[in-house]
Write a protein that holds these residues in place. Structure first.
Motif, PDB file in Angstrom:
ATOM      1  N   VAL A   1      -5.641  14.357  16.369  1.00 28.53           N
ATOM      2  CA  VAL A   1      -5.764  14.198  14.925  1.00 28.53           C
ATOM      3  C   VAL A   1      -4.926  12.987  14.533  1.00 28.53           C
ATOM      4  O   VAL A   1      -3.772  12.857  14.952  1.00 28.53           O
ATOM      5  CB  VAL A   1      -5.277  15.452  14.176  1.00 28.53           C
ATOM      6  N   MET A   2      -5.504  12.105  13.745  1.00 29.66           N
ATOM      7  CA  MET A   2      -4.801  10.887  13.334  1.00 29.66           C
ATOM      8  C   MET A   2      -4.444  10.970  11.855  1.00 29.66           C
ATOM      9  O   MET A   2      -5.301  11.287  11.021  1.00 29.66           O
ATOM     10  CB  MET A   2      -5.660   9.647  13.594  1.00 29.66           C
ATOM     11  N   ILE A   3      -3.187  10.702  11.559  1.00 28.73           N
ATOM     12  CA  ILE A   3      -2.696  10.687  10.182  1.00 28.73           C
ATOM     13  C   ILE A   3      -2.070   9.324   9.921  1.00 28.73           C
ATOM     14  O   ILE A   3      -1.201   8.878  10.672  1.00 28.73           O
ATOM     15  CB  ILE A   3      -1.655  11.797   9.941  1.00 28.73           C
ATOM     16  N   GLY A   4      -2.508   8.676   8.874  1.00 31.14           N
ATOM     17  CA  GLY A   4      -1.900   7.415   8.453  1.00 31.14           C
ATOM     18  C   GLY A   4      -1.085   7.622   7.193  1.00 31.14           C
ATOM     19  O   GLY A   4      -1.317   8.560   6.428  1.00 31.14           O
ATOM     20  N   THR A   5      -0.118   6.781   6.980  1.00 31.32           N
ATOM     21  CA  THR A   5       0.643   6.790   5.726  1.00 31.32           C
ATOM     22  C   THR A   5       0.619   5.383   5.137  1.00 31.32           C
ATOM     23  O   THR A   5       0.594   4.383   5.866  1.00 31.32           O
ATOM     24  CB  THR A   5       2.107   7.232   5.938  1.00 31.32           C
TER      25      THR A   5
ATOM     26  N   ARG B   1     -12.381  11.887  11.091  1.00 32.54           N
ATOM     27  CA  ARG B   1     -11.814  10.983  10.095  1.00 32.54           C
ATOM     28  C   ARG B   1     -10.303  10.919  10.283  1.00 32.54           C
ATOM     29  O   ARG B   1      -9.709  11.786  10.915  1.00 32.54           O
ATOM     30  CB  ARG B   1     -12.135  11.468   8.668  1.00 32.54           C
ATOM     31  N   MET B   2      -9.715   9.907   9.706  1.00 34.04           N
ATOM     32  CA  MET B   2      -8.266   9.813   9.670  1.00 34.04           C
ATOM     33  C   MET B   2      -7.784  10.342   8.321  1.00 34.04           C
ATOM     34  O   MET B   2      -8.337  10.011   7.272  1.00 34.04           O
ATOM     35  CB  MET B   2      -7.787   8.369   9.840  1.00 34.04           C
ATOM     36  N   VAL B   3      -6.757  11.168   8.359  1.00 33.97           N
ATOM     37  CA  VAL B   3      -6.117  11.619   7.129  1.00 33.97           C
ATOM     38  C   VAL B   3      -5.145  10.523   6.694  1.00 33.97           C
ATOM     39  O   VAL B   3      -4.265  10.136   7.459  1.00 33.97           O
ATOM     40  CB  VAL B   3      -5.367  12.945   7.346  1.00 33.97           C
ATOM     41  N   LEU B   4      -5.311  10.024   5.481  1.00 28.89           N
ATOM     42  CA  LEU B   4      -4.433   8.969   4.984  1.00 28.89           C
ATOM     43  C   LEU B   4      -3.588   9.524   3.840  1.00 28.89           C
ATOM     44  O   LEU B   4      -4.096   9.778   2.739  1.00 28.89           O
ATOM     45  CB  LEU B   4      -5.240   7.758   4.505  1.00 28.89           C
ATOM     46  N   LEU B   5      -2.314   9.722   4.110  1.00 25.71           N
ATOM     47  CA  LEU B   5      -1.375  10.163   3.084  1.00 25.71           C
ATOM     48  C   LEU B   5      -0.937   8.936   2.294  1.00 25.71           C
ATOM     49  O   LEU B   5      -0.340   8.016   2.855  1.00 25.71           O
ATOM     50  CB  LEU B   5      -0.159  10.834   3.719  1.00 25.71           C
ATOM     51  N   HIS B   6      -1.240   8.931   1.007  1.00 20.90           N
ATOM     52  CA  HIS B   6      -0.862   7.765   0.204  1.00 20.90           C
ATOM     53  C   HIS B   6      -0.051   8.226  -0.999  1.00 20.90           C
ATOM     54  O   HIS B   6      -0.286   9.288  -1.583  1.00 20.90           O
ATOM     55  CB  HIS B   6      -2.099   6.985  -0.242  1.00 20.90           C
ATOM     56  N   GLY B   7       0.907   7.420  -1.338  1.00 19.63           N
ATOM     57  CA  GLY B   7       1.773   7.719  -2.470  1.00 19.63           C
ATOM     58  C   GLY B   7       2.790   6.618  -2.634  1.00 19.63           C
ATOM     59  O   GLY B   7       2.909   5.719  -1.795  1.00 19.63           O
ATOM     60  N   PRO B   8       3.559   6.668  -3.701  1.00 25.90           N
ATOM     61  CA  PRO B   8       4.571   5.634  -3.929  1.00 25.90           C
ATOM     62  C   PRO B   8       5.671   5.698  -2.874  1.00 25.90           C
ATOM     63  O   PRO B   8       5.826   6.721  -2.173  1.00 25.90           O
ATOM     64  CB  PRO B   8       5.110   5.973  -5.324  1.00 25.90           C
ATOM     65  N   ASN B   9       6.432   4.643  -2.759  1.00 29.82           N
ATOM     66  CA  ASN B   9       7.517   4.604  -1.787  1.00 29.82           C
ATOM     67  C   ASN B   9       8.518   5.735  -2.060  1.00 29.82           C
ATOM     68  O   ASN B   9       8.921   5.956  -3.197  1.00 29.82           O
ATOM     69  CB  ASN B   9       8.255   3.259  -1.854  1.00 29.82           C
TER      70      ASN B   9
END
Length: 741
Positions: free
Chosen positions: A366-370, A119-127
């Protein structure tokens, strides 16, 4: 000047010789170049280092740098020390975000259990919530870890000597001491090598062995330090398309003699580098597939390939996914791309492979998205969202809600860049404002009795102080304090499962930095003062169209209420300044406050227990001092002394249970009570203090530095300018106002 007249200095020739010798020793010690036999010896000696894929290597890296436990009012959280390291090359540490760190580590461990990154780890949060800093810290740690013996990374090259090119001679060079039967070409001098073919994907060197022999070898290795786990990369995969063609051609040439094929393999240690895009790659939101290919045999510079290879359609591979193979690939602002441009990632995550046209490549990374919350919300509205969700590990990276941690951001990243003097409390006011804008009002339906009658009544300032250091509202009874303290984790996580979670809205660190910068630049050669910060906050509040958090409707308890924030922060600031001014005036002392409170706690404890206390002066055992206790309780406006004293004893007992090895500091544990006593003393001395400040300000205008200002400078870190502004603000905003009830 003749050579005999040269000034004395270092012997450059000797220095260079020594430098070369030391560099050569480091190269050999680091085992930078190995033939295949030497490499297999290393595998047998340290399989825990060599039998790893990218996910296993990253987990080991996290473990190598260690972890620590952070104590917050809502409980303990694990912090990974790699985010605090001062690695060469600079870069900011990651402040806070322990929950996101732990969730990422759990995701990596999951990849190890699955056999590969699935899976891809997706780091999400406000700007501005430090998502990029999060990834950058990991990449900097990867660079450092790859330089260590424990983090060694290897790839391989195919070597072809001069006698094998041109006319097609197949003479094999025996390198004598190689553990590989038949010799190796790996240690030939560059002048003896005609062609070196590298693997752009940085294929694991063990993949050169056919799968059956590879698994048999790994099955025969035993080591106490190795779990024995073999990743899918080594148990199910094979060489990349180019390397497989080269391998097959050599096997055909040598009629199946694998020993001679291995003689062409040079194993090379490499280090991870974000700057050179080696196994650490950040990809921006461009509009193209991230891998490609180019036919090697179309390149005239490689026309001297051996004839057996020149007849093959060899391709070299290029692109972001290729560069990042073997490590970590970041898709920065991933959802800024149209969905059509990233759909190929679904297949890549499913199979671990990507098509380049003529070839299919296996990507070991390892794939990380933001992404920010606006982009993620847009994806949730798409029909394809569920398809993506199955291949994503969503990890929140919110704004920080603990004021001391928020303050550390600006103390670390902003203050070193501000040339002017920074007055006390300037950063505190800015960080408090930032946290206040992010808080959500508790909802009664989220809680059960008795917490449902306590948590929803928390005002914004009370919640901020609760998150900061566990300070309980003074209005609560001891029983309510106990219930709220027991339910702190529930309060902290109330909105975690909601789309608009706590910390998803509010002022970003960028806005807070803007306020600090503006306050520092407001007047030429002026200090950065807390009053200046408040003025800039007020100015920013007028720009509601520019910042969405400023347009939210104010709620009960002072939430989303900018006017209330400014008023409360001003009052909070004046509370502190008036205590500092009183101490600087000489009318009372800090030690006097602390000692009075310590004596009170001792007497109150004895009173509750029905015991006698020891007189510190005479050493005699005496009944509790009721006059002292009544004096302090009058200062605190205590209405029920027995209940108040029992509450103190319960709080001390709870602290002792939670902190068995720490001595109880009564002043620190009950800091809000000590502050209340100070405030009471200030009010009692309002007139005397006001007159002293007025005279000091008049004298300061005439060029003299009055004692109260001098002591503000000496004891509290002010300069003459900001001390004068602080005292002026106190005088105008409070001391010449009617005393508070």
């Amino acid at each position: 000047m003749g050579s005999e007249e040269r000034p004395a200095g270092p012997d450059i020739v000797a220095w260079l010789n020594d430098l070369g010798a030391r560099s050569e020793k480091r190269f050999e010690k680091g085992r930078r170049l190995l033939d295949y036999g030497e490499y297999l010896l290393e595998v047998a000696r340290e399989p825990e280092v060599h039998v790893r894929d990218a996910a296993m290597w990253l987990v080991d890296m996290f473990d190598h740098f260690g972890r620590s436990t952070m104590i917050y009012p809502w409980g303990e959280e694990t912090r990974f020390d790699l985010f605090d390291q001062d690695f060469p090359g600079g870069g900011d540490p990651l402040i806070g975000q322990e929950r996101a760190q732990s969730e990422l580590y759990r995701a990596l461990k999951g990849f190890v259990r699955d056999g590969r990154p699935t899976r891809m780890v997706l780091l999400h949060g406000p700007n501005g919530s430090s998502k990029s800093t999060f990834v950058l810290c990991i990449m900097r740690a990867m660079e450092r870890y790859s330089e260590m013996d424990e983090g060694a990374r290897y790839r391989f090259n195919w070597l072809f000597p001069r006698e094998m090119t041109g006319a097609g001679k197949l003479g094999f060079t025996n390198q004598g001491e190689s553990p590989l039967p038949g010799g190796s070409l790996a240690h030939l001098e560059d002048t003896e090598i005609e062609t070196r073919l590298s693997c752009e994907l940085k294929d694991h060197p063990l993949l050169v062995l056919p799968r059956t022999e590879r698994l048999a070898l790994l099955g025969s290795i035993g080591s106490e330090r190795w779990s024995g786990q073999v990743p899918d990369l080594l148990s199910r995969s094979g060489l990349c398309p180019k390397c497989k063609l080269v391998f097959d051609a050599l096997m055909s040439t040598y009629r199946g003699d694998l020993r001679k094929v291995l003689g062409h393999v040079q194993v090379e240690r490499y280090t991870v580098s974000r700057g050179y895009r080696r196994s650490a790659v950040s990809i921006g939101p461009q509009m193209s597939v991230d891998a490609g290919e180019r036919q090697v045999t179309m390149d005239q510079s490689l026309s001297l390939l051996p004839r057996m290879l020149a007849r093959l359609s060899l391709y070299e591979f290029l692109g972001d996914l290729v560069d990042g193979s073997g490590g970590l690939i970041e898709f920065s602002d991933m959802l800024k791309r149209p969905l059509e441009a990233i759909k190929y990632l679904l297949g890549t995550l499913e199979t671990g492979e990507v098509s380049t046209g003529q070839n299919i490549l296996r990507i070991d990374a390892v794939m990380i998205g933001t992404t920010n919350e606006i982009q993620l919300a847009a994806l949730r509205q798409q029909a394809e969202y569920l398809s993506f969700l199955g291949r994503l590990d969503l990890i929140k990276v919110p704004y920080i809600l603990c004021e001391p941690v928020e303050r550390a951001i600006y103390e670390t990243r902003v203050l070193p860049r501000i040339a002017t003097h920074v007055a006390p409390h300037a950063v505190d006011i800015a960080s408090s404002w930032g946290v206040l804008t992010r808080l959500h009002r508790p909802v009664t339906e989220s809680y059960e009795e008795p917490l449902s009658g306590i948590a929803p009544r928390l005002a914004a300032f009370e919640k901020m102080k609760l998150y900061a250091d566990g300070t309980m509202p003074e209005r609560l009874t001891p029983e309510q304090v106990f219930e709220l303290r027991s339910g702190m984790d529930q309060v902290r996580s109330e909105f975690d499962q909601q789309v608009l979670y706590e910390g998803s809205l509010g002022a970003s660190p960028r806005e807070v930095k803007y306020v600090l910068d503006r306050a520092a630049q407001a007047q030429e050669d002026a200090c950065l003062t807390p009053m200046g910060v408040l003025r800039e906050v007020a100015a920013l509040a007028e720009r509601s169209k520019d910042f969405p958090f400023l347009s939210l409707d104010a709620e009960e308890g002072g939430y989303n209420d900018e006017a209330s924030f400014i008023e409360g922060l001003t009052s909070q600031l004046l509370d502190v300044i008036e205590v500092e001014a009183l101490e600087a005036s000489g009318l009372v002392t800090q030690d006097g406050y602390d000692e009075l409170w310590k004596r009170y706690v001792v007497q109150a404890t004895a009173s509750v227990k029905g015991e006698r206390s020891t007189n510190q002066v005479t050493g005699r055992s005496e009944p509790p001092d009721e006059s002292l206790m009544r004096e302090v309780e009058a200062e605190l406006k205590v209405t029920d002394p027995a209940e108040f004293r029992q509450g103190l004893l319960s709080r001390i007992a709870a602290f002792a249970i939670d902190n068995r090895e720490e001595r109880v500091d009564f002043v620190k544990l009950f800091a809000h009570h000590v502050l209340a006593i100070k405030k009471s003393q200030v009010q009692r001395n309002y007139e005397a203090l006001a007159e002293m400040i007025e005279k000091a300000l008049e004298a300061d205008e005439e060029g003299a530095c009055p004692p109260i200002i001098a002591r503000m400078i000496e004891k509290h870190g002010y300069c003459e300018q900001c001390a004068t502004e602080a005292l002026s603000s106190l005088l105008a905003g409070r001391l010449r106002q009617p005393p508070r009830a």
